[in-house]
Scaffold this motif. Structure first.
Motif, PDB file in Angstrom:
ATOM      1  N   ASP A  83       4.292   7.667  12.657  1.00  8.14           N
ATOM      2  CA  ASP A  83       3.872   8.900  11.984  1.00  8.14           C
ATOM      3  C   ASP A  83       4.957   9.460  11.068  1.00  8.14           C
ATOM      4  O   ASP A  83       4.693  10.325  10.240  1.00  8.14           O
ATOM      5  CB  ASP A  83       3.418   9.957  12.991  1.00  8.14           C
ATOM      6  N   ARG A  84       6.174   8.939  11.176  1.00  6.91           N
ATOM      7  CA  ARG A  84       7.244   9.408  10.292  1.00  6.91           C
ATOM      8  C   ARG A  84       6.957   9.049   8.835  1.00  6.91           C
ATOM      9  O   ARG A  84       7.561   9.621   7.923  1.00  6.91           O
ATOM     10  CB  ARG A  84       8.587   8.828  10.728  1.00  6.91           C
ATOM     11  N   THR A 199      13.288  10.705   4.455  1.00  6.92           N
ATOM     12  CA  THR A 199      13.488  12.090   4.876  1.00  6.92           C
ATOM     13  C   THR A 199      14.868  12.274   5.499  1.00  6.92           C
ATOM     14  O   THR A 199      15.624  11.313   5.680  1.00  6.92           O
ATOM     15  CB  THR A 199      12.427  12.491   5.909  1.00  6.92           C
ATOM     16  N   ASP A 200      15.173  13.517   5.859  1.00 10.03           N
ATOM     17  CA  ASP A 200      16.436  13.806   6.539  1.00 10.03           C
ATOM     18  C   ASP A 200      16.565  12.981   7.819  1.00 10.03           C
ATOM     19  O   ASP A 200      17.614  12.380   8.083  1.00 10.03           O
ATOM     20  CB  ASP A 200      16.526  15.297   6.880  1.00 10.03           C
ATOM     21  N   ASP A 201      15.488  12.960   8.611  1.00 11.77           N
ATOM     22  CA  ASP A 201      15.523  12.203   9.864  1.00 11.77           C
ATOM     23  C   ASP A 201      15.648  10.705   9.604  1.00 11.77           C
ATOM     24  O   ASP A 201      16.369   9.997  10.317  1.00 11.77           O
ATOM     25  CB  ASP A 201      14.263  12.481  10.687  1.00 11.77           C
ATOM     26  N   ASP A 202      14.931  10.214   8.585  1.00  9.51           N
ATOM     27  CA  ASP A 202      15.022   8.791   8.251  1.00  9.51           C
ATOM     28  C   ASP A 202      16.457   8.407   7.917  1.00  9.51           C
ATOM     29  O   ASP A 202      16.939   7.335   8.300  1.00  9.51           O
ATOM     30  CB  ASP A 202      14.134   8.458   7.047  1.00  9.51           C
ATOM     31  N   SER A 209      20.174   2.958   3.551  1.00 10.77           N
ATOM     32  CA  SER A 209      20.685   4.003   2.667  1.00 10.77           C
ATOM     33  C   SER A 209      20.614   5.347   3.376  1.00 10.77           C
ATOM     34  O   SER A 209      19.716   5.579   4.190  1.00 10.77           O
ATOM     35  CB  SER A 209      19.864   4.059   1.374  1.00 10.77           C
ATOM     36  N   LYS A 210      21.543   6.214   3.060  1.00 11.65           N
ATOM     37  CA  LYS A 210      21.542   7.572   3.605  1.00 11.65           C
ATOM     38  C   LYS A 210      21.002   8.575   2.594  1.00 11.65           C
ATOM     39  O   LYS A 210      20.968   9.771   2.861  1.00 11.65           O
ATOM     40  CB  LYS A 210      22.964   7.976   4.022  1.00 11.65           C
ATOM     41  N   LYS A 211      20.563   8.064   1.433  1.00 11.09           N
ATOM     42  CA  LYS A 211      20.079   8.947   0.373  1.00 11.09           C
ATOM     43  C   LYS A 211      18.702   9.492   0.733  1.00 11.09           C
ATOM     44  O   LYS A 211      17.772   8.737   1.015  1.00 11.09           O
ATOM     45  CB  LYS A 211      20.002   8.182  -0.953  1.00 11.09           C
ATOM     46  N   ILE A 212      18.572  10.815   0.722  1.00  9.28           N
ATOM     47  CA  ILE A 212      17.307  11.489   0.995  1.00  9.28           C
ATOM     48  C   ILE A 212      16.591  11.722  -0.332  1.00  9.28           C
ATOM     49  O   ILE A 212      17.222  12.081  -1.332  1.00  9.28           O
ATOM     50  CB  ILE A 212      17.562  12.833   1.707  1.00  9.28           C
ATOM     51  N   TYR A 213      15.284  11.504  -0.344  1.00  8.85           N
ATOM     52  CA  TYR A 213      14.513  11.716  -1.561  1.00  8.85           C
ATOM     53  C   TYR A 213      13.427  12.757  -1.330  1.00  8.85           C
ATOM     54  O   TYR A 213      12.638  12.645  -0.390  1.00  8.85           O
ATOM     55  CB  TYR A 213      13.874  10.410  -2.046  1.00  8.85           C
ATOM     56  N   LYS A 214      13.404  13.758  -2.196  1.00  8.54           N
ATOM     57  CA  LYS A 214      12.366  14.783  -2.191  1.00  8.54           C
ATOM     58  C   LYS A 214      11.393  14.503  -3.340  1.00  8.54           C
ATOM     59  O   LYS A 214      11.752  13.853  -4.330  1.00  8.54           O
ATOM     60  CB  LYS A 214      12.984  16.172  -2.371  1.00  8.54           C
TER      61      LYS A 214
END
Length: 225
Positions: A83-84, A199-202, A209-214
């Motif tokens: 569900d993530r 996401t942040d949790d991902d 990668s640690k890059k968060i995408y909005k």
């Protein structure tokens, strides 16, 4: 819809010969972030002889019930759930259906040991992996096949392919297919990729990668494309 327990969705696994999250990290170092990701998708579509390419930025979050149950024990240990990936995503749709050699190309993306082999692996060239700048688990529908890529092996054994039409999986798992925004009770005349945004949790769990995408960042990519 019936209240009976749905049958477990079974698919053909196509696990690479070695884990490739570390390889993906290396590839991302060589492939630029940002609007170049869209150009790589467009190039793959062109190589596949598609005559159209449509990008969709989907801001929606979809219901989290009636989803596939993962095959591996990892998700029980880590409490990771599919569900993530029900949140905002980039979709890329073209009018060419995958052929068997294209599925094999996906395997070779992970298995190629020499960098100079990357340009010899068919339609799904190494540039496809640039999409991992924004996602950890791409998936796609092509013809009567539904494919989930799982390089972390959190849920499936690297990747899995389902015959979703013959198995009538939409009837059992409607919310698994809802994010594709197409009728999923019949074959699709083309290919539609879905890239759930990291996401942040991902980013905490990701080895890619640690890059968060909005969504706003994807919109900015569109504007620069």
């Amino acid at each position: 819809m019936s209240n009976k327990t749905p049958k477990k969705a079974k698919g053909r696994e196509f696990k690479p010969r070695e884990p490739y999250t570390h390889r993906l990290r290396k590839i991302l170092e060589d492939y630029p972030d940002g609007s170049q990701v869209l150009r790589e998708i467009l190039q793959n579509s062109d190589d596949a002889k598609s005559t159209e390419q449509i990008f969709i930025l989907d801001h929606n979050t979809y219901p989290k019930d009636n989803l596939f149950e993962p095959d591996l024990d990892n998700y029980k240990r880590t409490d990771l759930k599919l569900d993530r990936y029900q949140g905002p995503a980039l979709l890329a749709k073209n009018n060419t259906i995958f052929e068997e050699r294209d599925f094999q190309s996906l395997l070779k993306l992970a298995d190629s040991e020499k960098r100079d082999q990357y340009d010899k692996i068919g339609v799904m060239g190494v540039g496809f992996n640039s999409i991992y700048h924004i996602t950890d688990s791409p998936s796609f529908i092509t013809g009567d096949k539904y494919v989930i890529l799982d390089p972390h092996e959190w849920y499936f054994n690297g990747g899995v392919e389902f015959d979703f039409v013959d198995e009538k999986l939409y009837d059992e798992y409607p919310n698994q297919f809802a994010p594709f925004r197409i009728p999923c009770d019949k074959s699709f005349k083309g290919t539609i990729f879905r890239y759930p945004l990291r996401t942040d949790d991902d980013s905490i769990d990701s080895d890619i990668s640690k890059k968060i995408y909005k969504p706003d960042e994807i919109l900015a990519m569109f504007q620069k494309f």
